[in-house]
Design an enzyme around this catalytic site. Structure first.
Site, mmCIF file in Angstrom:
data_model
loop_
_atom_site.group_PDB
_atom_site.id
_atom_site.type_symbol
_atom_site.label_atom_id
_atom_site.label_comp_id
_atom_site.label_asym_id
_atom_site.label_seq_id
_atom_site.Cartn_x
_atom_site.Cartn_y
_atom_site.Cartn_z
ATOM 1 N N ASP A 1 39.554 36.522 31.423
ATOM 2 C CA ASP A 1 38.699 36.794 30.717
ATOM 3 C C ASP A 1 39.640 36.670 29.423
ATOM 4 O OD1 ASP A 1 36.041 37.890 29.950
ATOM 5 O OD2 ASP A 1 37.323 40.203 30.261
ATOM 6 N N VAL B 1 31.210 40.978 36.687
ATOM 7 C CA VAL B 1 31.075 40.567 38.890
ATOM 8 C C VAL B 1 31.954 41.873 39.346
ATOM 9 C CG1 VAL B 1 30.543 38.290 38.319
ATOM 10 C CG2 VAL B 1 33.163 38.527 37.803
ATOM 11 N N LYS C 1 44.758 45.871 41.136
ATOM 12 C CA LYS C 1 44.470 46.052 42.905
ATOM 13 C C LYS C 1 43.688 44.473 42.508
ATOM 14 C CE LYS C 1 44.471 50.513 42.498
ATOM 15 N NZ LYS C 1 44.037 51.840 42.200
ATOM 16 N N GLY C 2 42.698 44.265 41.606
ATOM 17 C CA GLY C 2 41.607 43.136 41.696
ATOM 18 C C GLY C 2 41.983 41.868 42.328
ATOM 19 N N LYS D 1 36.281 32.614 32.966
ATOM 20 C CA LYS D 1 35.238 33.027 32.318
ATOM 21 C C LYS D 1 35.883 32.584 30.850
ATOM 22 C CE LYS D 1 34.402 37.736 33.486
ATOM 23 N NZ LYS D 1 33.634 38.791 33.112
ATOM 24 N N ASP E 1 36.375 44.867 41.068
ATOM 25 C CA ASP E 1 35.708 46.283 40.548
ATOM 26 C C ASP E 1 34.943 46.951 39.263
ATOM 27 O OD1 ASP E 1 38.063 46.336 38.966
ATOM 28 O OD2 ASP E 1 37.839 48.918 38.964
ATOM 29 N N ARG F 1 34.499 46.768 45.376
ATOM 30 C CA ARG F 1 35.931 46.068 45.701
ATOM 31 C C ARG F 1 35.575 45.906 46.976
ATOM 32 N NH1 ARG F 1 40.105 46.243 41.833
ATOM 33 N NH2 ARG F 1 40.786 47.922 41.161
ATOM 34 N N ASP G 1 42.450 37.708 39.750
ATOM 35 C CA ASP G 1 41.105 38.297 40.062
ATOM 36 C C ASP G 1 40.402 37.019 39.029
ATOM 37 O OD1 ASP G 1 41.391 40.087 37.941
ATOM 38 O OD2 ASP G 1 39.913 41.832 39.886
#
Ligand code: IMP
Ligand code: MG
Length: 203
Positions: free
Chosen positions: A127, A177, A67-68, A155, A183, A189, A124
């Protein structure tokens, strides 16, 4: 990529990592703003223009990772000055912590066929790179005409799996973050800025 990718400022070196391994953390709270809503808006406009130039006349399909990426996707779609379609996928990899489990599972699939289409995955944050490399492989089997990746945050220092990110919003340090769609355990969010999640030590 197109020009220089902005880098968000480093905080206390290593503070969040050290604290996240300590056993004394009792909670986490929203801390300093890493990237403000104005900086985000300006950068999203630039990304939209770059995508618009590269995909002129091709009507790409933006595939958002739920959902990010929803908040970023909504802004990015409106920043691209050409026709673009939108679809979503959901994957689960995180559990409820701040570190990836490394195991990626598809939990919701596209509603469109992407065969022969120009696809841009919209994520989003990248990582370890595991989620996105899984998604790229998964989507590639459906024979899109082209497949690119747009990540709001990267990142870079956390990468475990090699991934090529075609459009990067901001390179950020190794900090967790929240806000602007991102989230922690389903929370935060709705915050309009991107902020660092800070551990709270007991009093
Ligand atoms: P990766 O598979 O390790 O690249 O993890 C990518 C996913 O982890 C993203 O889609 C996010 O859901 C989550 N994630 C990684 N870092 C953060 C963060 O700082 N805040 C919120 N979610 C994050
Ligand atoms: Mg995510």
């Amino acid at each position: 990529m197109h020009g220089e990718v902005p880098r968000a400022a480093e905080g206390e070196p290593g503070a969040s990592q050290k604290a996240s391994r300590a056993e004394t953390i009792v909670d986490r709270r929203v801390g300093r703003i890493l990237i403000s809503r104005d900086e985000i808006a300006a950068r999203v406009t630039e990304l939209g223009e770059a995508i618009g130039r590269d995909y002129a006349g091709r009507a790409p399909v933006l595939v958002g990772v739920l959902k990010g990426a929803v908040v970023f996707m909504a802004d990015l779609l409106r920043a691209i000055p050409t026709a673009a379609a939108m679809d979503f996928m959901a994957v689960s990899s995180y559990g409820s912590g701040t570190r990836s489990s490394g195991v990626v599972r598809l939990t919701a699939d596209l509603s469109l066929s992407i065969e022969g289409r120009d696809v841009i995955i919209v994520e989003d944050v990248i990582d370890s790179g595991r989620t996105i490399s899984y998604l790229r492989r998964n989507l590639a089997t459906r024979h899109p005409r082209s497949l690119a990746l747009c990540g709001l945050l990267d990142k870079v220092s956390r990468r475990e799996v090699d991934v090529n990110v075609d459009y990067v919003g901001f390179v950020i340090p190794d900090e967790f973050v929240v806000g602007y769609g991102l989230d922690y355990d389903g929370r935060h969010r709705e915050l309009p800025d991107l902020a660092v999640l800070e551990p709270v030590a007991p009093a």
